[in-house]
Design a protein around this motif. Structure first.
Motif, short mmCIF file in Angstrom:
data_model
loop_
_atom_site.label_atom_id
_atom_site.label_comp_id
_atom_site.label_asym_id
_atom_site.label_seq_id
_atom_site.Cartn_x
_atom_site.Cartn_y
_atom_site.Cartn_z
N THR A 1 37.78 49.27 42.11
CA THR A 1 37.70 48.25 43.16
C THR A 1 36.47 48.49 44.04
O THR A 1 36.33 49.57 44.63
CB THR A 1 38.99 48.25 44.00
OG1 THR A 1 40.07 47.98 43.11
CG2 THR A 1 38.96 47.22 45.11
N VAL B 1 48.27 41.49 36.15
CA VAL B 1 47.43 41.39 37.35
C VAL B 1 48.20 41.91 38.58
O VAL B 1 47.62 42.56 39.45
CB VAL B 1 46.95 39.94 37.56
CG1 VAL B 1 46.34 39.76 38.94
CG2 VAL B 1 45.95 39.57 36.49
N VAL B 2 49.48 41.62 38.64
CA VAL B 2 50.25 42.12 39.78
C VAL B 2 50.74 43.53 39.49
O VAL B 2 51.30 43.82 38.44
CB VAL B 2 51.44 41.21 40.16
CG1 VAL B 2 50.96 39.91 40.74
CG2 VAL B 2 52.37 40.98 39.01
N SER B 3 50.50 44.38 40.45
CA SER B 3 50.83 45.79 40.28
C SER B 3 52.29 46.04 40.63
O SER B 3 52.76 45.60 41.68
CB SER B 3 49.90 46.59 41.20
OG SER B 3 50.17 47.96 41.08
N VAL C 1 39.03 43.91 41.17
CA VAL C 1 38.05 43.16 41.94
C VAL C 1 36.81 44.05 42.10
O VAL C 1 36.72 44.85 43.02
CB VAL C 1 38.63 42.73 43.30
CG1 VAL C 1 37.65 41.85 44.06
CG2 VAL C 1 39.94 41.97 43.09
N SER D 1 43.57 53.73 44.49
CA SER D 1 43.25 52.61 43.60
C SER D 1 43.90 52.78 42.25
O SER D 1 43.86 53.86 41.66
CB SER D 1 41.72 52.53 43.44
OG SER D 1 41.38 51.50 42.56
N GLN D 2 44.50 51.71 41.75
CA GLN D 2 45.05 51.72 40.40
C GLN D 2 43.90 51.84 39.41
O GLN D 2 43.83 52.77 38.62
CB GLN D 2 45.85 50.44 40.16
CG GLN D 2 46.63 50.36 38.85
CD GLN D 2 45.77 50.16 37.61
OE1 GLN D 2 45.88 50.96 36.65
NE2 GLN D 2 44.91 49.18 37.61
N SER D 3 42.99 50.88 39.46
CA SER D 3 41.91 50.79 38.47
C SER D 3 40.86 51.88 38.67
O SER D 3 40.19 52.30 37.72
CB SER D 3 41.22 49.43 38.59
OG SER D 3 40.69 49.28 39.91
N GLU E 1 51.84 36.25 45.19
CA GLU E 1 50.93 36.30 44.05
C GLU E 1 51.45 35.54 42.84
O GLU E 1 50.69 34.89 42.15
CB GLU E 1 50.68 37.75 43.62
CG GLU E 1 49.78 38.53 44.54
CD GLU E 1 49.42 39.89 43.95
OE1 GLU E 1 50.31 40.75 43.84
OE2 GLU E 1 48.24 40.09 43.60
N CYS F 1 43.05 48.67 48.81
CA CYS F 1 43.14 47.21 48.94
C CYS F 1 44.45 46.73 48.34
O CYS F 1 44.98 47.35 47.42
CB CYS F 1 42.00 46.53 48.20
SG CYS F 1 40.38 46.91 48.89
N GLY F 2 44.94 45.62 48.85
CA GLY F 2 46.12 44.96 48.27
C GLY F 2 47.31 45.91 48.18
O GLY F 2 47.70 46.57 49.14
N THR F 3 47.87 45.97 46.97
CA THR F 3 49.05 46.80 46.75
C THR F 3 48.75 48.28 47.00
O THR F 3 49.59 49.02 47.51
CB THR F 3 49.55 46.56 45.31
OG1 THR F 3 50.14 45.26 45.29
CG2 THR F 3 50.57 47.58 44.87
N SER F 4 47.55 48.70 46.66
CA SER F 4 47.20 50.11 46.88
C SER F 4 47.14 50.42 48.37
O SER F 4 47.49 51.53 48.79
CB SER F 4 45.87 50.44 46.20
OG SER F 4 46.06 50.44 44.80
N LEU G 1 53.70 40.28 49.36
CA LEU G 1 52.51 40.07 48.51
C LEU G 1 52.93 39.72 47.08
O LEU G 1 52.37 38.80 46.48
CB LEU G 1 51.63 41.34 48.52
CG LEU G 1 50.39 41.29 47.61
CD1 LEU G 1 49.41 40.21 48.04
CD2 LEU G 1 49.68 42.65 47.59
N LYS G 2 53.91 40.43 46.54
CA LYS G 2 54.38 40.16 45.17
C LYS G 2 54.83 38.71 45.05
O LYS G 2 54.47 38.02 44.11
CB LYS G 2 55.54 41.07 44.76
CG LYS G 2 55.28 42.49 44.40
CD LYS G 2 54.41 42.75 43.20
CE LYS G 2 52.95 42.65 43.57
NZ LYS G 2 52.24 43.89 43.77
O1 M6R Z 1 42.94 48.64 41.22
P1 M6R Z 1 43.27 48.65 42.69
O2 M6R Z 1 44.55 49.34 42.99
O3 M6R Z 1 42.14 49.23 43.51
O4 M6R Z 1 43.42 47.14 43.10
C1 M6R Z 1 43.63 46.76 44.44
C2 M6R Z 1 44.11 45.33 44.56
O5 M6R Z 1 43.13 44.44 44.08
C3 M6R Z 1 45.43 45.10 43.83
O6 M6R Z 1 46.42 45.97 44.25
C4 M6R Z 1 45.92 43.66 44.03
O7 M6R Z 1 46.32 43.45 45.35
C5 M6R Z 1 47.04 43.34 43.04
N1 M6R Z 1 46.89 42.00 42.55
C6 M6R Z 1 48.42 43.51 43.62
O8 M6R Z 1 49.46 43.05 42.82
#
Ligand code: M6R
Length: 361
Positions: free
Chosen positions: A110, A156-158, A358, A105-107, A245, A58-61, A241-242
């Motif tokens: 998600t 919050v922003v990756s 999220v 996924s970073q976290s 956000e 999702c998102g940045t990932s 996106l950056k």
């Molecule tokens: O932890 P995740 O990589 O799974 O999160 C996915 C997105 O929620 C995350 O990349 C989001 O888009 C960020 N706010 C991007 O800066």
């Protein structure tokens, strides 16, 4: 602790050279012109039997996954694509036993990604993870994978995690490529390129002052267009996106090739365009797009390997191997988003309406 930086975002952008160094460390095997990925859990026979790769995030990932899909297709010659995990899980997708699924996924928490992984596992698919947080839910639920080793990301922003995830995908693509049809000399070429990354990222970060000055010009844009072709397109998506956000400026990313099919109608002086223009085999095509924008009095900022005549400004970034260029070309645009948001006095580490992970549907 922000270590002298005014925001976590700034601290994390500045950590990218060390972070990339970490994702590479101990993995390069010069003798076989490949990389060793300890946690992959995929033997050579299995790697050779993969017919397709489907990357979910999702998102940045998701954007990092788009970069990864192109790398896998280019280096390993396996058809690959990325899709938002949330879309995938709701469209009752066909689950194919010869497809390798990769959750990004970073976290690692998600919910949409986790739910996609669980559904895939239930249907007997093989799922790998490209995850930053060690021991997270997605890391635990996947059959194996590649840790991203970006270190803790608080903002919050990756930023640094995007960069490290694209490097992790380069490693996966090289690994799969060398088991399949990538030659020793191409393997060596990619390894040399990977080794150059930390120094080149440091070089880009050293250009921050120039970018800070540019930001003043974009802070009052009504909307912004980000364009790129093939390898440049996911870079444009992520940069757009950056900006959205943290500055709240509306931005849209488009493949440069699609401009004339609609978005050209938006071009006017207060809708500037940021163009990703690597000196690769698509350079002439990209230059033609810049010309079309200029002819309609659009303002252009190019991110390129050499000065672009049609652009009002060019941010020149160091050149790597073409397959690895996307890792570098987004970095000046993280800085641009950051300085534009500063100019507008936004709360950069806590953008409105957003959460770091999220974990709800
Ligand atoms: O932890 P995740 O990589 O799974 O999160 C996915 C997105 O929620 C995350 O990349 C989001 O888009 C960020 N706010 C991007 O800066």
């Amino acid at each position: 602790d922000m270590g002298g930086h005014d925001t976590y975002m700034h601290k994390e952008m500045s950590e990218q050279p060390e972070a990339v160094d970490r994702v590479l460390r101990g993995r390069i095997e010069d003798r076989f012109a490949t990389v060793h990925l300890g946690g992959l859990n995929l033997d050579a026979r299995e790697a050779r039997s993969i017919r397709r790769v489907k990357i979910l995030g999702c998102g940045t990932s998701y954007h990092a996954g788009m970069v990864g899909a192109q790398m896998i297709e280019e280096l390993a010659r396996i058809p690959a694509d990325a899709e938002p995990a949330s879309e995938f899980r709701y469209r009752n997708a066909v689950v194919d036993p010869d497809t390798l699924y990769v959750a990004v996924s970073q976290s690692g928490e998600t919910y949409d990604v986790l739910a996609a992984v669980q559904e895939l596992k239930r249907k007997g698919a093989r799922v790998l993870g490209v995850v930053n947080v060690v021991g997270s839910a997605i890391a635990r639920e996947t059959d194996g994978g590649v840790y991203v080793h970006a270190g803790p990301e608080v903002c919050v922003v990756s930023t640094k995690c995007f960069t490290n995830t694209t490097v992790a995908f380069a490693l996966l693509a090289l690994h799969l490529g060398r088991i399949r049809d990538l030659s020793v000399s191409d393997g060596k070429r990619i390894i040399e390129g990977l080794r150059k990354l930390p120094g080149q990222i440091a070089e880009i970060l050293a250009g921050e002052d120039e970018i800070r000055k540019l930001a003043g010009e974009f802070a009052h844009a009504r909307s912004m267009l980000f364009i790129g072709r093939v390898r440049g397109y996911p870079v444009a998506r992520e940069a757009s996106l950056k900006l959205k956000e943290i500055s709240y400026i509306h931005a849209e990313a488009y493949p440069a090739s699609e401009l004339k099919h609609g978005p050209l109608a938006l071009i006017e002086p207060d809708v500037p365009t940021v163009a990703i223009v690597p000196s690769d085999d698509l350079l002439e095509k990209n230059r033609a797009a810049l010309e079309e924008i200029k002819a309609r009095s659009g303002r252009i900022l190019a991110v390129a390997h050499e000065k672009q005549e049609k652009a009002d400004h060019t941010i020149v970034v160091p050149q790597n191997e073409p397959e690895l260029d996307p890792i570098l070309m987004g970095i000046p645009l993280q800085l641009l988003a950051y300085h534009t948001a500063k100019e507008l006095d936004r709360d950069i580490d806590k953008p409105r309406n957003l959460a770091k992970s999220v974990t709800v549907e």
